[in-house]
Design a protein around this motif. Structure first.
Motif, PDB file in Angstrom:
ATOM      1  N   MET A   1       0.927  -1.164  -0.012  1.00 46.24           N
ATOM      2  CA  MET A   1       0.019   0.101  -0.012  1.00 46.24           C
ATOM      3  C   MET A   1       0.706   1.199  -0.004  1.00 46.24           C
ATOM      4  O   MET A   1       2.041   1.180   0.556  1.00 46.24           O
ATOM      5  N   HIS A   6      -4.127   4.180   0.301  1.00 45.55           N
ATOM      6  CA  HIS A   6      -4.228   3.530   1.596  1.00 45.55           C
ATOM      7  C   HIS A   6      -5.819   3.819   1.939  1.00 45.55           C
ATOM      8  O   HIS A   6      -6.385   5.220   1.740  1.00 45.55           O
ATOM      9  N   TYR A  11     -11.366  -2.001   3.959  1.00 45.52           N
ATOM     10  CA  TYR A  11     -11.488  -2.621   2.880  1.00 45.52           C
ATOM     11  C   TYR A  11     -12.596  -3.369   2.543  1.00 45.52           C
ATOM     12  O   TYR A  11     -13.045  -3.901   1.620  1.00 45.52           O
ATOM     13  N   PRO A 189      -1.943 -19.401  -3.853  1.00 46.66           N
ATOM     14  CA  PRO A 189      -2.056 -17.589  -3.811  1.00 46.66           C
ATOM     15  C   PRO A 189      -3.702 -17.339  -4.156  1.00 46.66           C
ATOM     16  O   PRO A 189      -4.210 -17.923  -5.023  1.00 46.66           O
ATOM     17  N   HIS A 190      -3.991 -16.343  -3.443  1.00 47.10           N
ATOM     18  CA  HIS A 190      -5.285 -15.852  -3.604  1.00 47.10           C
ATOM     19  C   HIS A 190      -6.216 -16.782  -3.550  1.00 47.10           C
ATOM     20  O   HIS A 190      -7.357 -16.665  -4.014  1.00 47.10           O
ATOM     21  N   LYS A 198     -14.607 -11.481   1.687  1.00 43.90           N
ATOM     22  CA  LYS A 198     -14.404 -11.413   0.195  1.00 43.90           C
ATOM     23  C   LYS A 198     -13.405 -10.609  -0.246  1.00 43.90           C
ATOM     24  O   LYS A 198     -13.133  -9.624   0.269  1.00 43.90           O
ATOM     25  N   PRO A 199     -12.449 -11.156  -1.114  1.00 42.50           N
ATOM     26  CA  PRO A 199     -11.046 -10.467  -1.354  1.00 42.50           C
ATOM     27  C   PRO A 199     -11.665  -9.241  -1.926  1.00 42.50           C
ATOM     28  O   PRO A 199     -12.453  -9.049  -2.767  1.00 42.50           O
ATOM     29  N   HIS A 200     -10.806  -7.962  -1.728  1.00 46.49           N
ATOM     30  CA  HIS A 200     -11.240  -6.591  -2.112  1.00 46.49           C
ATOM     31  C   HIS A 200     -10.539  -6.364  -3.308  1.00 46.49           C
ATOM     32  O   HIS A 200     -10.620  -5.343  -3.671  1.00 46.49           O
ATOM     33  N   ASP A 201      -9.326  -7.109  -3.620  1.00 49.65           N
ATOM     34  CA  ASP A 201      -8.314  -6.772  -4.322  1.00 49.65           C
ATOM     35  C   ASP A 201      -8.402  -7.340  -5.749  1.00 49.65           C
ATOM     36  O   ASP A 201      -7.093  -7.362  -6.363  1.00 49.65           O
ATOM     37  N   LEU A 204      -6.580  -6.121  -8.688  1.00 48.12           N
ATOM     38  CA  LEU A 204      -5.006  -6.097  -8.795  1.00 48.12           C
ATOM     39  C   LEU A 204      -4.621  -7.499  -9.504  1.00 48.12           C
ATOM     40  O   LEU A 204      -3.278  -7.355  -9.702  1.00 48.12           O
TER      41      LEU A 204
ATOM     42  N   ASN B 157      -0.147 -17.888   2.450  1.00 47.47           N
ATOM     43  CA  ASN B 157       0.395 -17.035   1.580  1.00 47.47           C
ATOM     44  C   ASN B 157       1.754 -16.266   2.222  1.00 47.47           C
ATOM     45  O   ASN B 157       2.545 -15.776   1.699  1.00 47.47           O
ATOM     46  N   LEU B 160       4.340 -18.695   1.809  1.00 45.96           N
ATOM     47  CA  LEU B 160       5.020 -18.633   0.227  1.00 45.96           C
ATOM     48  C   LEU B 160       5.658 -17.368  -0.018  1.00 45.96           C
ATOM     49  O   LEU B 160       6.660 -17.539  -0.833  1.00 45.96           O
ATOM     50  N   THR B 307       4.572  -4.921   3.431  1.00 45.60           N
ATOM     51  CA  THR B 307       3.278  -4.691   2.896  1.00 45.60           C
ATOM     52  C   THR B 307       3.259  -5.312   1.498  1.00 45.60           C
ATOM     53  O   THR B 307       4.443  -5.160   0.569  1.00 45.60           O
ATOM     54  N   PHE B 308       2.410  -5.674   1.081  1.00 48.42           N
ATOM     55  CA  PHE B 308       2.042  -6.260  -0.494  1.00 48.42           C
ATOM     56  C   PHE B 308       0.749  -5.717  -1.110  1.00 48.42           C
ATOM     57  O   PHE B 308      -0.191  -5.579  -0.372  1.00 48.42           O
ATOM     58  N   PRO B 309       0.929  -5.772  -2.448  1.00 47.82           N
ATOM     59  CA  PRO B 309      -0.300  -5.112  -3.130  1.00 47.82           C
ATOM     60  C   PRO B 309      -1.443  -6.064  -2.902  1.00 47.82           C
ATOM     61  O   PRO B 309      -2.542  -5.950  -2.744  1.00 47.82           O
ATOM     62  N   GLU B 311      -3.697  -9.646  -1.096  1.00 47.43           N
ATOM     63  CA  GLU B 311      -3.990 -10.046   0.139  1.00 47.43           C
ATOM     64  C   GLU B 311      -3.369 -11.122   0.621  1.00 47.43           C
ATOM     65  O   GLU B 311      -3.179 -12.059  -0.064  1.00 47.43           O
ATOM     66  N   ARG B 313      -3.066 -12.364   4.325  1.00 50.47           N
ATOM     67  CA  ARG B 313      -4.209 -12.915   5.498  1.00 50.47           C
ATOM     68  C   ARG B 313      -3.259 -13.768   6.289  1.00 50.47           C
ATOM     69  O   ARG B 313      -3.300 -15.002   6.271  1.00 50.47           O
ATOM     70  N   GLU B 370      -4.586   3.128  11.215  1.00 50.03           N
ATOM     71  CA  GLU B 370      -4.104   2.939   9.724  1.00 50.03           C
ATOM     72  C   GLU B 370      -3.177   1.750   9.477  1.00 50.03           C
ATOM     73  O   GLU B 370      -3.483   1.167   8.643  1.00 50.03           O
ATOM     74  N   ASP B 374      -4.361  -2.204   7.422  1.00 49.23           N
ATOM     75  CA  ASP B 374      -3.671  -3.066   6.253  1.00 49.23           C
ATOM     76  C   ASP B 374      -3.446  -4.451   6.724  1.00 49.23           C
ATOM     77  O   ASP B 374      -2.414  -5.232   6.013  1.00 49.23           O
ATOM     78  N   HIS B 377      -2.822  -7.247   4.305  1.00 51.29           N
ATOM     79  CA  HIS B 377      -1.709  -7.034   3.302  1.00 51.29           C
ATOM     80  C   HIS B 377      -0.340  -7.109   3.864  1.00 51.29           C
ATOM     81  O   HIS B 377       0.784  -7.141   2.978  1.00 51.29           O
TER      82      HIS B 377
END
Lengths: 205, 518
Positions: A1, A6, A11, A189-190, A198-201, A204, B157, B160, B307-309, B311, B313, B370, B374, B377
């Protein structure tokens, strides 16, 4: 981010971890229900609680718009149940002693400076007192054995635990909360389980 | 006061005490075991909740001072039958051969009176008894080998990304050897990736004393007395230990024993010895060396978050899943001694928010919010770093009294300059690994885990408290087991060595007690 993207808000605006509570084991369900509907403890007085609530609003202004626990009741319960019986690092008083004495000292300091209880001060005055405690011993006539910085750090640490034990805050940050007996099965992954936020990204990917 | 007698009385029912109790009871000895905390059932007394499960940590006052006072509450404590092994992450590694000889190999710390070869048979035994899961080929065989259960395959993740970073940075990496079932065993089920390992394993997939040595001991006849606070070891005119005095339900009780074993971790063990001073032992029991409580050790356990773009978790799956040992002895390359290991290390919200505030007292209100928004992420990884033994790091008795009128222990701790070098290097390496994985490293969060030392083992009674079997140099029928006897604080997690050395001591205590009984 980055600062630009941000989130100033969550999210996960529609995620509600409590919608899954019937999937949790019975013990955890009971623990969370008792927290959400906390009963009065028998240590903090009404005056302590008023000061505590005012301090919590100064320390965690936007969290309090999101969280739903009664901080003063949960803290009172925890003190009553002897959960604050250890010493913080560098201190020779229990967390319970520091918080109770500190709340009383905060009240005395408020009256000393402004002739009003802490809870009746305007925000600017409350913040001014609070700011003076950080890293400082505090007004010598008021903060004797227990210094103001010790009260500040001890109280804040305990409030952080309570705030991040609130299922509504979990929803806000996208934490899926209790996960027994179901566990997590989707890995890679993902990949997430259906009952999580629910994933918000997706944009991306 | 009630009085009972037995062959062996053990104080503390954690990883060390439970191993000794089970072995001695199976050998036909009459064993009593005391524990200050309750005897909990994972299914009935645990919850999937961080705040509730703080009850697994030590909840009585301890003074923590020094230049770097330790947090004596969470990862450095445990209260209840099973001890801190109930809430460990269960990464079980052997120590490296050089760990037993740091003075000889790197001219720092002190040599242990035993070598890797002395402990190796017990490492092998415990690897099986604890049903360790791990890879078929572990790149660092000295730290573990021949795991009876397959490696866990459901990697988070968080893990990974950590492995991706290590791969790109040129480090070897592996799934961790874990005392967590990856397949069914008898009536226990494999891990369901719930993630709350440090809150006690409700599904009982994690192997702890509660599902191994405690039930084995009870079946063999151990008398377990929970919520019993031992406060004094008595001695006779010949300097032999005679009994353990303890408090239960507000009343005083006494257990006389042929052999007494203290297995109460690194603060309560020296506390009990120091509080048992007498005319014969004015300096405290087993303390002719004046080293009871001294050379207290811990591990640095700093986290770096990036941080990563996408998600991540990090709450999914057990916190510690993968590691590299390539940095174990990296100091020699960078101008300091010893080194560190690195793990993936997922954090739950209270733990993370608390670490943020502990490391930056301005991190409250908006700043904390703040950062926590995140949460999904972040990738979180951690180092476990060796701390150099120092005489001044110690447990002593303060003048303050606890609720029972017993002296409150005082722990003094300051880091050695070498510790700081390890910490700085580990921070840089962790940041570079996270960058290689595509993240933006943001936070270095200092923390500690584990306690060791305080009753170090050695061959010479003038510079150690016990022998390598844990037998007091001063009091023949008094034994100390567990991490207090450790001479150094290697960066491999200590609990496999605790279990293994406890088994080695148990065999010796069996012969000793049978001989002493005649």
């Amino acid at each position: 981010m980055t600062k630009d993207n941000h989130p100033s808000k969550t999210y996960y605006p529609t995620y509600d971890v409590l919608s899954q509570k019937n999937e949790w084991d019975n013990v955890t369900q009971q623990v969370i229900a008792e927290r959400l509907h906390s009963k009065e403890g028998n240590v903090l007085s009404a005056s302590h609680k008023r000061t505590l609530q005012a301090l919590a609003k100064c320390l965690f202004p936007s969290h309090l718009g999101e969280q739903t626990l009664s901080i003063s009741m949960v803290l009172d319960q925890r003190i009553t149940n002897k959960k604050l019986s250890t010493f913080p690092r560098g201190a020779r008083f229990t967390k319970e002693e520091i918080i109770i004495q500190g709340l009383e000292n905060a009240e005395r300091e408020s009256i000393f400076h402004y002739h009003l209880p802490f809870s009746q001060l305007d925000k600017k005055e409350q913040l001014s007192i609070l700011e003076s405690w950080k890293g400082n011993d505090g007004e010598e006539t008021i903060w004797n054995a227990i210094k103001s910085h010790l009260f500040y750090s001890t109280l804040t640490s305990e409030l952080i635990k309570i705030i991040y034990a609130d299922p509504h805050i979990w929803s806000t940050i996208g934490f899926a909360g209790p996960a027994y007996p179901r566990g997590y099965y989707a890995f890679g992954p993902h990949q997430f389980d259906e009952w999580e936020a629910k994933p918000h990204d997706e944009n991306l990917l | 006061m009630t009085r009972t007698s037995c062959d062996v009385c053990i104080v503390g029912a954690g990883a060390a005490g439970s191993v000794v109790a089970a072995h001695l009871a199976k050998a036909g000895l009459n064993v009593f075991m005391l524990d200050a905390g309750p005897f909990r059932s994972p299914e009935k007394d645990f919850a999937s909740d961080e705040l509730e499960m703080e009850k697994l940590f030590w909840d009585e006052p301890r003074i923590s001072e020094g230049q770097d006072p330790l947090d004596l509450y969470r990862s450095t404590s445990g209260k209840g039958v099973g001890g801190s092994a109930v809430h460990y992450t269960a990464q079980l590694l052997r120590f490296h051969p050089s760990d037993f000889q740091t003075k000889t190999s790197e001219d720092i710390g002190e040599d242990w009176p035993i070598s890797y070869e002395d402990v190796e048979p017990y490492y092998k035994q415990m690897t099986k008894r604890l049903s360790l899961s791990g890879p078929s080929t572990f790149p660092w065989k000295e730290f573990g080998d021949h795991f009876p259960y397959p490696a866990h395959h459901d990697l988070s993740n968080n893990t990974l990304k950590f492995r991706e970073g290590l791969e790109r940075a040129g480090y070897q990496h592996s799934v961790s050897p874990l005392a967590i079932l990856s397949a069914p065993k008898a009536d226990r089920h494999p891990c369901i990736n719930r993630g709350f390992c440090e809150e006690g394993c409700m599904p009982d997939a994690k192997t702890t004393p509660l599902n191994t040595f405690i039930p084995e001991g009870l079946k063999a006849g151990v008398t377990l007395i929970s919520e019993a606070t031992a406060y004094r070891i008595t001695t006779d005119e010949h300097g032999r230990a005679t009994s353990v005095l303890y408090l239960l339900d507000g009343k005083q009780h006494e257990i006389e024993a042929t052999t007494i074993v203290i297995a109460a971790y690194a603060i309560e063990t020296p506390r009990l010895l120091l509080a048992s001073s007498s005319e014969t032992f004015p300096n405290g029991l087993a303390n002719s060396s004046d080293l009871v409580g001294k050379y207290l050790l811990t591990n640095m356990n700093d986290h770096v978050l990036a941080t990563f773009p996408e998600e991540i978790r990090m709450y999914r799956g057990n916190p510690v899943q993968a590691l590299t040992m390539d940095t174990y002895l990296c100091g020699v390359k960078y101008g300091f001694k010893r080194g560190f290991i690195m793990n993936s290390y997922g954090l739950r919200p209270i733990r993370l928010a608390t670490l943020f505030f502990d490391n930056d007292t301005k991190c409250v209100g908006e700043r904390l919010r703040e950062r926590m928004l995140d949460y999904n992420h972040y990738v979180s990884i951690a180092m476990l770093g060796e701390v150099i033994p120092q005489h001044q790091n110690a447990v002593t008795l303060s003048n303050q009294k606890d609720q029972h009128g017993l002296p409150i222990p005082k722990v003094t701790f300051s880091h050695h300059p070498n510790d700081e070098s390890i910490r700085d290097k580990a921070k840089d390496v962790m940041k570079s690994v996270l960058k290689k994985a595509g993240g933006t490293p943001l936070y270095h969060l200092k923390a500690h885990a584990h306690l060791m030392g305080g009753c170090r083992m050695g061959s010479n009674p003038s510079d150690s408290v016990v022998t390598s079997y844990g037998q007091s140099h001063d009091v023949e029928n008094l034994f100390i087991v567990g991490s207090p006897t450790f001479v150094t604080a290697p960066s491999a997690n200590p609990t496999l060595t605790v279990y293994s050395l406890a088994q080695r001591s148990a065999e010796y205590i069996e012969s000793y007690t049978k001989r002493a009984k005649g």
